[in-house]
Design a protein around this motif. Structure first.
Motif, PDB file in Angstrom:
ATOM      1  N   MET A 171       5.862   0.480 -17.766  1.00 55.57           N
ATOM      2  CA  MET A 171       5.381   0.531 -16.448  1.00 55.57           C
ATOM      3  C   MET A 171       6.800   0.192 -15.359  1.00 55.57           C
ATOM      4  O   MET A 171       6.667   0.878 -14.284  1.00 55.57           O
ATOM      5  CB  MET A 171       4.671  -0.744 -16.331  1.00 55.57           C
ATOM      6  CG  MET A 171       3.437  -0.681 -15.409  1.00 55.57           C
ATOM      7  SD  MET A 171       2.563  -2.326 -15.460  1.00 55.57           S
ATOM      8  CE  MET A 171       1.339  -1.945 -16.694  1.00 55.57           C
ATOM      9  N   ARG A 172       7.439  -0.629 -15.765  1.00 52.65           N
ATOM     10  CA  ARG A 172       8.728  -1.303 -15.087  1.00 52.65           C
ATOM     11  C   ARG A 172       9.698  -0.212 -15.015  1.00 52.65           C
ATOM     12  O   ARG A 172       9.962   0.037 -13.866  1.00 52.65           O
ATOM     13  CB  ARG A 172       9.097  -2.454 -15.649  1.00 52.65           C
ATOM     14  CG  ARG A 172       9.852  -3.397 -14.692  1.00 52.65           C
ATOM     15  CD  ARG A 172      10.077  -4.716 -15.542  1.00 52.65           C
ATOM     16  NE  ARG A 172      10.693  -4.577 -16.868  1.00 52.65           N
ATOM     17  CZ  ARG A 172      11.654  -4.642 -17.309  1.00 52.65           C
ATOM     18  NH1 ARG A 172      12.708  -4.643 -16.560  1.00 52.65           N
ATOM     19  NH2 ARG A 172      12.008  -4.418 -18.686  1.00 52.65           N
ATOM     20  N   PRO A 232      -3.742  -4.560 -21.989  1.00 52.81           N
ATOM     21  CA  PRO A 232      -4.117  -5.851 -21.304  1.00 52.81           C
ATOM     22  C   PRO A 232      -3.033  -6.820 -21.488  1.00 52.81           C
ATOM     23  O   PRO A 232      -3.263  -7.786 -20.562  1.00 52.81           O
ATOM     24  CB  PRO A 232      -5.421  -6.060 -22.259  1.00 52.81           C
ATOM     25  CG  PRO A 232      -5.043  -5.443 -23.600  1.00 52.81           C
ATOM     26  CD  PRO A 232      -4.660  -4.043 -23.108  1.00 52.81           C
ATOM     27  N   THR A 233      -1.914  -6.753 -22.290  1.00 51.75           N
ATOM     28  CA  THR A 233      -0.936  -7.647 -22.454  1.00 51.75           C
ATOM     29  C   THR A 233       0.563  -7.237 -22.259  1.00 51.75           C
ATOM     30  O   THR A 233       1.283  -7.854 -21.719  1.00 51.75           O
ATOM     31  CB  THR A 233      -1.111  -8.584 -23.681  1.00 51.75           C
ATOM     32  OG1 THR A 233      -1.089  -7.727 -24.984  1.00 51.75           O
ATOM     33  CG2 THR A 233      -2.368  -9.445 -23.692  1.00 51.75           C
ATOM     34  N   LEU A 234       0.845  -6.038 -22.676  1.00 53.15           N
ATOM     35  CA  LEU A 234       2.110  -5.779 -22.345  1.00 53.15           C
ATOM     36  C   LEU A 234       2.174  -4.854 -20.957  1.00 53.15           C
ATOM     37  O   LEU A 234       1.163  -4.250 -20.695  1.00 53.15           O
ATOM     38  CB  LEU A 234       2.480  -4.662 -23.698  1.00 53.15           C
ATOM     39  CG  LEU A 234       2.336  -5.372 -25.042  1.00 53.15           C
ATOM     40  CD1 LEU A 234       2.558  -4.437 -26.123  1.00 53.15           C
ATOM     41  CD2 LEU A 234       3.205  -6.506 -25.212  1.00 53.15           C
ATOM     42  N   ASP A 235       3.235  -4.638 -20.746  1.00 49.05           N
ATOM     43  CA  ASP A 235       3.638  -3.871 -19.270  1.00 49.05           C
ATOM     44  C   ASP A 235       3.601  -2.393 -19.690  1.00 49.05           C
ATOM     45  O   ASP A 235       4.721  -1.640 -19.602  1.00 49.05           O
ATOM     46  CB  ASP A 235       4.755  -4.154 -18.659  1.00 49.05           C
ATOM     47  CG  ASP A 235       4.542  -5.600 -18.073  1.00 49.05           C
ATOM     48  OD1 ASP A 235       3.688  -6.175 -18.247  1.00 49.05           O
ATOM     49  OD2 ASP A 235       5.415  -6.322 -17.665  1.00 49.05           O
ATOM     50  N   ILE A 236       2.446  -1.968 -20.250  1.00 48.80           N
ATOM     51  CA  ILE A 236       2.432  -0.388 -20.750  1.00 48.80           C
ATOM     52  C   ILE A 236       1.159   0.218 -20.092  1.00 48.80           C
ATOM     53  O   ILE A 236       0.252  -0.317 -20.097  1.00 48.80           O
ATOM     54  CB  ILE A 236       2.493  -0.391 -22.194  1.00 48.80           C
ATOM     55  CG1 ILE A 236       3.769  -1.053 -22.903  1.00 48.80           C
ATOM     56  CG2 ILE A 236       2.218   0.986 -22.772  1.00 48.80           C
ATOM     57  CD1 ILE A 236       3.596  -0.891 -24.575  1.00 48.80           C
ATOM     58  N   LEU A 237       1.541   1.608 -19.932  1.00 50.74           N
ATOM     59  CA  LEU A 237       0.443   2.514 -19.388  1.00 50.74           C
ATOM     60  C   LEU A 237       0.426   3.532 -20.260  1.00 50.74           C
ATOM     61  O   LEU A 237       1.273   4.258 -20.792  1.00 50.74           O
ATOM     62  CB  LEU A 237       1.324   2.805 -17.923  1.00 50.74           C
ATOM     63  CG  LEU A 237       0.392   3.990 -17.290  1.00 50.74           C
ATOM     64  CD1 LEU A 237      -1.013   3.236 -16.511  1.00 50.74           C
ATOM     65  CD2 LEU A 237       1.288   4.303 -15.975  1.00 50.74           C
ATOM     66  N   ASN A 267       1.030  -1.184   0.005  1.00 57.63           N
ATOM     67  CA  ASN A 267      -0.115   0.182   0.015  1.00 57.63           C
ATOM     68  C   ASN A 267       0.798   1.244  -0.009  1.00 57.63           C
ATOM     69  O   ASN A 267       0.668   2.284   0.603  1.00 57.63           O
ATOM     70  CB  ASN A 267      -0.907   0.171   1.173  1.00 57.63           C
ATOM     71  CG  ASN A 267      -1.880  -1.156   1.068  1.00 57.63           C
ATOM     72  OD1 ASN A 267      -2.310  -1.845   0.178  1.00 57.63           O
ATOM     73  ND2 ASN A 267      -2.150  -1.698   2.423  1.00 57.63           N
ATOM     74  N   THR A 268       1.974   1.381  -0.713  1.00 59.21           N
ATOM     75  CA  THR A 268       2.807   2.493  -0.845  1.00 59.21           C
ATOM     76  C   THR A 268       3.261   2.876  -2.411  1.00 59.21           C
ATOM     77  O   THR A 268       2.921   1.866  -3.311  1.00 59.21           O
ATOM     78  CB  THR A 268       4.131   2.153  -0.217  1.00 59.21           C
ATOM     79  OG1 THR A 268       5.010   1.088  -0.611  1.00 59.21           O
ATOM     80  CG2 THR A 268       3.875   2.092   1.260  1.00 59.21           C
ATOM     81  N   VAL A 269       3.454   4.021  -2.617  1.00 54.67           N
ATOM     82  CA  VAL A 269       3.734   4.512  -3.869  1.00 54.67           C
ATOM     83  C   VAL A 269       5.172   3.724  -4.385  1.00 54.67           C
ATOM     84  O   VAL A 269       5.995   4.167  -3.269  1.00 54.67           O
ATOM     85  CB  VAL A 269       3.904   5.738  -4.158  1.00 54.67           C
ATOM     86  CG1 VAL A 269       4.180   6.177  -5.508  1.00 54.67           C
ATOM     87  CG2 VAL A 269       2.575   6.463  -3.812  1.00 54.67           C
ATOM     88  N   ILE A 270       5.313   3.176  -5.226  1.00 53.15           N
ATOM     89  CA  ILE A 270       6.823   2.522  -5.752  1.00 53.15           C
ATOM     90  C   ILE A 270       7.312   3.000  -6.863  1.00 53.15           C
ATOM     91  O   ILE A 270       8.498   2.883  -6.998  1.00 53.15           O
ATOM     92  CB  ILE A 270       6.620   0.898  -5.934  1.00 53.15           C
ATOM     93  CG1 ILE A 270       5.688   0.587  -6.897  1.00 53.15           C
ATOM     94  CG2 ILE A 270       6.334   0.355  -4.585  1.00 53.15           C
ATOM     95  CD1 ILE A 270       5.710  -0.748  -7.243  1.00 53.15           C
ATOM     96  N   ARG A 271       6.602   3.761  -7.904  1.00 53.72           N
ATOM     97  CA  ARG A 271       7.071   4.514  -8.767  1.00 53.72           C
ATOM     98  C   ARG A 271       6.300   5.756  -9.250  1.00 53.72           C
ATOM     99  O   ARG A 271       5.033   5.910  -9.033  1.00 53.72           O
ATOM    100  CB  ARG A 271       6.837   3.776 -10.325  1.00 53.72           C
ATOM    101  CG  ARG A 271       7.756   2.392 -10.130  1.00 53.72           C
ATOM    102  CD  ARG A 271       7.570   1.593 -11.278  1.00 53.72           C
ATOM    103  NE  ARG A 271       8.289   0.136 -11.255  1.00 53.72           N
ATOM    104  CZ  ARG A 271       7.848  -0.861 -11.055  1.00 53.72           C
ATOM    105  NH1 ARG A 271       6.465  -0.945 -10.973  1.00 53.72           N
ATOM    106  NH2 ARG A 271       8.424  -1.828 -10.825  1.00 53.72           N
ATOM    107  N   ASN A 272       6.823   6.754  -9.764  1.00 55.15           N
ATOM    108  CA  ASN A 272       6.305   8.042 -10.365  1.00 55.15           C
ATOM    109  C   ASN A 272       6.616   8.133 -11.661  1.00 55.15           C
ATOM    110  O   ASN A 272       7.961   7.890 -12.093  1.00 55.15           O
ATOM    111  CB  ASN A 272       6.784   9.049  -9.446  1.00 55.15           C
ATOM    112  CG  ASN A 272       5.980   9.419  -8.259  1.00 55.15           C
ATOM    113  OD1 ASN A 272       4.746   9.474  -7.962  1.00 55.15           O
ATOM    114  ND2 ASN A 272       6.524   9.182  -7.030  1.00 55.15           N
ATOM    115  N   TYR A 273       5.994   8.505 -12.504  1.00 55.74           N
ATOM    116  CA  TYR A 273       5.966   8.828 -14.071  1.00 55.74           C
ATOM    117  C   TYR A 273       5.881  10.094 -14.131  1.00 55.74           C
ATOM    118  O   TYR A 273       4.902  10.822 -14.235  1.00 55.74           O
ATOM    119  CB  TYR A 273       5.001   7.907 -14.738  1.00 55.74           C
ATOM    120  CG  TYR A 273       4.900   6.373 -14.502  1.00 55.74           C
ATOM    121  CD1 TYR A 273       5.865   5.582 -15.162  1.00 55.74           C
ATOM    122  CD2 TYR A 273       4.232   5.888 -13.505  1.00 55.74           C
ATOM    123  CE1 TYR A 273       5.789   4.397 -14.845  1.00 55.74           C
ATOM    124  CE2 TYR A 273       4.194   4.425 -13.153  1.00 55.74           C
ATOM    125  CZ  TYR A 273       5.011   3.716 -13.880  1.00 55.74           C
ATOM    126  OH  TYR A 273       4.980   2.271 -13.659  1.00 55.74           O
TER     127      TYR A 273
END
Length: 288
Positions: free
Chosen positions: A94-95, A75-80, A55-61
């Motif tokens: 995302m990573r 839905p399938t790739l690690d993309i936002l 329940n913490t923030v791990i990344r900021n974009y």
């Protein structure tokens, strides 16, 4: 807006958790079906990734030049994907937190973005009244749909059919994918600002408006079969009846709405309803 994110237990309606971290209104949320992550965006230009195990923030974009209005996960790739007031839709890894693409072409705020596994993988709607279907690899607009006359605030992808609906004040229109071919308008006109739309797999579409009106449509015929005026919370103003967000749950049987009077409402199908108690007035047009 109290700048918080609240997590609720759907069965009992109890509040389980409140997350703080944004310093302005939170405008978008997306929960990953493949990771224990949740993503949020707000008018503070921030896009955050939350680890739901801690329940913490791990990344900021970082990269948006102004408020962020909407977001979607691939839905399938690690993309936002995030869209905002800087008239762009940004694509994030995302990573690594890296910005992969900036999808530019809109001339006004991008206020709704949807993503799917097959091309076009990104669909955006904007206040410039255009809907764009994007080629994600080339980072170019594949098709621009200029059918609307007013800003497009909501887009809903059908979960089974290869089609989507876009909502504006002038009309709610249905388009066929992948080429974005115009299918038809919905048969009635809501004539108000539509903020949110959701479709379930049984072909029921809900469109929710700024005046608290919720219209339920038959996806295939385009007929409005029910109209619900959202009840205002006692003690709040009539003008606070606007609905800002709507979504069906995983089963597609419950509709959840977030409203201007600070309430979250759950709707379910009326099992007692009969054709006599809820008659459907439907005169199909000759072209249908």
């Amino acid at each position: 807006a109290d700048r918080t994110i609240k997590i609720w237990d759907l069965a009992s309606g109890r509040l389980k958790l409140t997350l703080t971290g944004h310093i302005e209104q939170v405008t978008g949320l997306a929960v990953s079906p493949r990771h224990p992550y949740m993503f949020s965006c707000g008018l503070d230009k921030q896009v955050k990734c939350w680890d739901l195990e801690y329940n913490t923030v791990i990344r900021n974009y970082h990269g948006h030049l102004s408020g962020v209005y909407c977001m979607a996960l691939h839905p399938t790739l690690d993309i936002l994907f995030t869209g905002g007031r800087d008239a762009s839709c940004r694509v994030w890894d995302m990573r690594t937190k890296a910005q992969i693409h900036v999808l530019t072409g809109h001339s006004h705020t991008v206020c709704t973005v949807q993503s799917q596994g097959s091309d076009p993988q990104v669909i955006t709607g904007s206040y410039d009244s255009q809907v764009k279907l994007w080629d994600l690899v080339a980072a170019k607009a594949q098709t621009t749909l200029t059918h609307h006359k007013k800003g497009v605030r909501a887009i809903a992808l059908h979960p089974r059919e290869y089609a989507f609906a876009s909502c504006s004040i002038d009309n709610i229109k249905k388009f066929k994918l992948p080429e974005g071919k115009f299918m038809h308008n919905m048969l009635q006109r809501q004539k108000t600002i539509v903020n949110a739309a959701a479709v379930n797999s049984e072909g029921v579409m809900a469109t929710c408006a700024d005046n608290g009106n919720m219209w339920l449509w038959d996806w295939h015929s385009g007929n409005k079969f029910q109209e619900i005026q959202s009840p205002v919370q006692p003690g709040s103003l009539d003008s606070e009846s606007g609905i800002f967000a709507a979504s069906f749950d995983v089963t597609g049987t419950r509709l959840v709405t977030c409203e201007a009077d600070k309430t979250i409402k759950f709707y379910k199908e009326d099992l007692e309803a009969t054709p006599e108690s809820h008659p459907v007035h439907f005169k199909p047009p000759s072209a249908l």
